[in-house]
Structures are given as structure tokens and as C-alpha cells.
Design a protein around this motif. Structure first.
Motif, PDB file in Angstrom:
ATOM      1  N   ASP A  90       0.850  -1.192   0.000  1.00 17.21           N
ATOM      2  CA  ASP A  90       0.000   0.000   0.000  1.00 17.21           C
ATOM      3  C   ASP A  90       0.885   1.241   0.000  1.00 17.21           C
ATOM      4  O   ASP A  90       1.560   1.549   0.986  1.00 17.21           O
ATOM      5  CB  ASP A  90      -0.900  -0.012   1.235  1.00 17.21           C
ATOM      6  CG  ASP A  90      -1.850   1.190   1.270  1.00 17.21           C
ATOM      7  OD1 ASP A  90      -1.852   1.982   0.300  1.00 17.21           O
ATOM      8  OD2 ASP A  90      -2.582   1.332   2.266  1.00 17.21           O
ATOM      9  N   ALA A  91       0.896   1.947  -1.131  1.00 13.24           N
ATOM     10  CA  ALA A  91       1.757   3.124  -1.280  1.00 13.24           C
ATOM     11  C   ALA A  91       1.077   4.408  -0.850  1.00 13.24           C
ATOM     12  O   ALA A  91       1.690   5.482  -0.886  1.00 13.24           O
ATOM     13  CB  ALA A  91       2.201   3.252  -2.738  1.00 13.24           C
ATOM     14  N   SER A  92      -0.172   4.344  -0.425  1.00 13.12           N
ATOM     15  CA  SER A  92      -0.886   5.552  -0.021  1.00 13.12           C
ATOM     16  C   SER A  92      -0.494   5.942   1.396  1.00 13.12           C
ATOM     17  O   SER A  92      -0.089   5.113   2.213  1.00 13.12           O
ATOM     18  CB  SER A  92      -2.396   5.314  -0.082  1.00 13.12           C
ATOM     19  OG  SER A  92      -2.777   4.291   0.812  1.00 13.12           O
ATOM     20  N   GLY A  93      -0.625   7.228   1.683  1.00 15.17           N
ATOM     21  CA  GLY A  93      -0.326   7.710   3.024  1.00 15.17           C
ATOM     22  C   GLY A  93       1.149   7.559   3.361  1.00 15.17           C
ATOM     23  O   GLY A  93       2.027   7.621   2.500  1.00 15.17           O
ATOM     24  N   ASN A  94       1.430   7.344   4.621  1.00 20.27           N
ATOM     25  CA  ASN A  94       2.809   7.229   5.088  1.00 20.27           C
ATOM     26  C   ASN A  94       3.048   5.814   5.595  1.00 20.27           C
ATOM     27  O   ASN A  94       3.285   5.583   6.776  1.00 20.27           O
ATOM     28  CB  ASN A  94       3.066   8.260   6.201  1.00 20.27           C
ATOM     29  CG  ASN A  94       4.526   8.291   6.610  1.00 20.27           C
ATOM     30  OD1 ASN A  94       5.407   7.946   5.825  1.00 20.27           O
ATOM     31  ND2 ASN A  94       4.782   8.699   7.849  1.00 20.27           N
TER      32      ASN A  94
END
Length: 472
Positions: A90-94
Motif C-alpha cells: 500500500d503506497a498511499s499515506g505514510n
């Protein structure tokens, strides 16, 4: 862990540097011995990585305030786990578990546990249709694990790697690397499969790893030993490697080494985030994971769930007529002349390799030994080995076939000032010979075929030999 100062011994940067320091040719035994010290490609591999993961897990547990914290393993050896876990992609957010330097073409794809053999040019969608191609790929993975754990991993030497001791470093033979099946099969394949694909132009060194040889290598992160620890997935990958060793020792009831040189080998690691202290720990203290305060879920180790245990091999050569006494009456292949240099598509045939005249004694195994393998450690290198397979079928050699004897492979790394490395591979072949008994029952020799899988040159100085060896 990533938020800790880089200078902190339990920071994520420091943890990655530990692996780089021990795995990329930074150390030597002594100034008079040119061989770099490495915790790969010998009997050091399994215990050292178990200790490394143990202290990494303890550091994480302290940071999250949970002394029962357990590092999750990536279960790529079972069909449901043959994909990079979504937690890491998951590349979203941090998302601190995401790493942009993985091979983007393999995200959400079915892992290839025989990746360096280049038999699956197009990745298969893990969530795609469960068609014949998907089923075939899963079976290939399961049979690769079966070969690693059972068929080729019978003795400690063959599964864990051969002896490497400071007292032996002046010995010519012990100056060569010799990994066990635990390392050279699925472990190596997952590293290179996960790592960022090589940047052929190498025009952006900021995305490549600087090796100890002073050159940039673009197989990173997981695909290059010097940078593998920079990917959080590395640690869950090695937790699964550790689990497979645990299963080998417990469920499969295999014994490790009894040599005091192995049992008393020790390393120093930092323990404690708030008050770091150095701890020396011996191999003998980590052989039972319960001594470290952890084990693996027994339900997952149930026979019905370890599907690789029941892998069904097929014959590549019909009726065992591939050579070594059971061949049709055709002209034998010309004997290979050693030393020789292999490259991809240049199959090496070695006819008439003698079987030991005396059967193996108690505790012994028949092994096929290929010594003095010269290779460039900065590149991905692999060759497969089979018995009684004619040259025209050699390209099909794979772990799903009875004639498959094993492989030699390495994860790219570097050596100070560049240069080549020399390796050795010892392949337990008792079960291989039993599987092709129709061809070898009365034979005194077998034919060996060596199939290079990568484009880089590998030099073989010595012809393969078969001998009786105590692998424990």
C-alpha cells in the motif's frame, strides 16, 4: 524504528547496515587471507539470520510497548501466501512498510520460487483466474520447496551449508562458498524476484546501491545483499526462511551439526532501544526457538496445510531413458573438457560420471559435487543440474521433474576492489537416483547435464564427481 537517529544501533538505518556489513565483503578473517567474510553461502547462514531477526523483533517490540510482539512471516511457501502481502504494498499515506525500490512488475503477482531459471517470462496475477497456467506455476513453487526441504535437504551440510571456520581459512577447499538448499533455492529466488529490476542505463545512481567494490548496483533493494535490509519486507521474508529451518528441524526431524566449531560460533548484536547494550550469543543457544521465546503456529504446520510435502514429481525423460545405462543405443555425447566457461543456452553435458563402487555407509549420502565455480558476485548467477537428461531436453529441467538434482545460485553482492568469487555446490542425489531407478539400477555411471540460466559467464574448473559423504 525509522524515526530513531541513524546513529542509534536499533534504528532502521543501523539494522540495514548490519546486513550490509556482514554480507557485502566488508570484512576479512585476517590481513593475510584474501577471502572476505560473509554470513551467506556456508553453515553460518541459518543461525546468523535467526539471531539478526530475533534482535530486530525485540527492538520493534520495545518500540511498540509490547514484549509479546511477534514479527509476521511472509508465507510464500504456501499457495495462499505466494504474493507480497498487501500490508507492504500500500503506497498511499505514510506506510513505513512500503519500499519503492521493489520490482514493480511483480507487485500483486504470483511469486516465482525458481525465478532465476527464467521459465516464467510473464508474471502471473495472484488474483487472476486459477487456470492451468496458474495451477502449473503454484505446483512449480511447491515442488521447489519440496526439493529444498526434503528431496535435496536430507543432511545438515546439504540443507544448512558447508563448514566455514576460521581454522580452515587457509584450506583451498574452505576458501570457497558452499550454500545449503535453505539459502540457494527459495531464499535467493525471493530476494531477486522482489528486488528492483536492474537499471540497464545506470544513469540515476541515487536509486542504486553503492557496493563495497565502489560500484553502483541496481538490483536493489531486496535484489542486492548490500541493500536488502533497507526493505522492511526483507525481515518478514527471513522470518519465513527461519520458519522453514524450524520445520526441517522439528516436523521433519532433521539434525543440525554437532561440530563445536558451529555450536560455539558467536556474534555480537545490540539489544534494547532505550538502553542499548551489546550481547554475545552462540549458535547453540538459538537452535530451539523456544529458547528465544517464540515458536510457530502448530496448526499452520499441519500436514494438510504444508502442501509442498505432497508434491508429485513427473518424469522429464519417458521411461527413464535419459542416459546412464538405460539410454537407447545412440552415440554418447562428447565429454566436456574442463575448465570451461558457461553462458546462457550453452548446456554442458558430462557423460559417464562414476557412481561410488561401495554403497553409502550409515549416515552417509551420495552427493554430486561441483567444485571451483568461478562467478562475478555482482550479477545474478544460476545453473541447474540434472541426471540422465539428454541435451535436447535440458532447457526443460525444473524442480517438478524426477531428474532434477538441484542448482547453484547467488544473490548479487560485491567484493572489495571488484573481482570474482569461487563457489562449490554439493547436491544430495540419493532420492534422485531412486526416482530414476529404471535407468540407474544396474548402472555404474550416470550422465550429468548442467544448464546455465543467466546471461553472465560462469567458469567451471573441475568436472562434477559423485561420492559418498557424511552430510551431518
Amino acid at each position: 524504528m525509522k524515526a530513531l537517529p541513524d546513529s542509534h544501533p536499533l534504528s532502521f538505518t543501523a539494522q540495514a547496515a548490519i546486513h550490509q556489513a556482514y554480507c557485502d565483503g566488508h570484512y576479512q578473517y585476517d590481513p593475510n587471507n584474501p577471502r572476505p567474510f560473509d554470513v551467506h553461502e556456508s553453515w553460518i547462514f541459518g543461525p546468523w539470520h535467526r539471531i539478526y531477526i530475533y534482535f530486530y523483533e525485540r527492538g520493534l517490540g520495545e518500540l511498540v510497548g509490547d514484549d509479546t510482539f511477534a514479527l509476521p512471516y511472509w508465507s510464500w511457501a504456501e499457495p495462499d501466501g505466494m504474493v507480497i502481502p498487501p500490508l507492504f504494498t500500500d503506497a498511499s499515506g505514510n506506510n513505513s512498510l512500503y519500499d519503492e525500490y521493489r520490482n514493480q512488475a511483480n507487485l500483486d503477482k504470483l511469486v516465482d520460487l525458481d525465478y532465476l531459471s527464467n521459465r516464467r517470462p510473464v508474471p502471473i496475477d495472484f488474483a487472476g483466474p486459477k487456470d492451468d497456467k496458474y495451477i502449473e506455476a503454484v505446483n512449480s513453487n511447491l515442488c521447489t520447496v519440496y526439493n529444498q526441504q526434503i528431496r535435496s535437504g536430507g543432511g545438515a551440510q546439504n540443507f544448512l551449508g558447508e563448514k566455514l571456520s576460521i581454522s580452515d581459512t587457509n584450506s583451498t577447499q574452505n576458501n570457497r562458498t558452499s550454500p545449503g538448499t535453505l539459502e540457494r533455492m527459495t531464499h535467493n529466488a525471493v530476494h531477486v524476484w522482489t528486488g528492483k529490476a536492474p537499471n540497464s542505463t545506470k544513469d540515476n545512481n541515487s536509486t542504486c546501491a553503492l557496493g563495497h567494490d565502489g560500484n553502483y548496483n541496481c538490483y536493489n533493494d531486496m535484489g542486492f545483499l548490500g541493500s536488502a535490509g533497507r526493505d522492511p519486507l526483507f525481515y518478514s521474508h527471513h522470518a519465513n526462511v527461519d520458519r522453514l529451518w524450524h520445520i526441517w528441524a522439528t516436523k521433519l526431524r532433521r539434525k543440525g551439526f554437532s561440530d563445536p566449531a558451529w555450536l560455539d560460533a558467536s556474534f555480537v548484536f545490540y539489544d534494547g532501544v532505550r538502553n542499548p547494550r551489546r550481547v554475545r550469543i552462540k549458535f547453540r543457544d538459538v537452535l530451539d526457538t523456544k529458547n528465544l521465546g517464540y515458536t510457530y503456529d502448530a496448526a499452520v504446520e499441519d500436514k494438510d496445510l504444508l502442501q509442498w510435502e505432497s508434491c508429485k514429481l513427473t518424469s522429464l525423460v519417458p521411461n527413464g531413458t535419459g542416459g546412464g545405462g538405460g539410454s537407447p543405443k545412440v552415440a554418447p555425447p562428447a565429454a566436456a573438457v574442463f575448465p570451461l566457461t558457461m553462458k546462457e543456452d550453452r548446456v554442458v553435458e558430462v557423460p559417464g560420471v562414476a557412481l561410488p563402487a561401495v554403497p553409502p555407509g550409515p549416515g552417509q549420502h551420495r552427493v554430486l559435487v561441483i567444485d571451483r565455480i568461478e562467478y562475478d558476485p555482482a550479477e545474478g548467477n544460476k545453473f541447474d543440474v540434472a541426471i540422465n537428461v539428454p541435451k535436447e531436453l535440458a532447457a526443460k529441467v525444473a524442480p517438478v521433474y524426477k531428474e532434477y538434482a538441484g542448482c547453484f545460485s547467488v544473490v548479487p553482492s560485491s567484493v572489495k576492489n571488484g573481482g570474482k568469487m569461487e563457489g562449490k555446490v554439493t547436491l544430495a542425489i540419493d532420492l534422485v537416483l531412486a526416482d530414476i531407478v529404471g535407468a540407474a539400477i544396474n548402472a555404474t555411471t550416470v550422465d550429468v547435464v548442467i544448464v546455465p540460466r543467466t546471461r553472465h559467464e560462469i567458469k567451471l574448473y573441475l568436472a562434477p564427481v559423485i561420492q559418498n559423504t557424511d552430510l551431518d
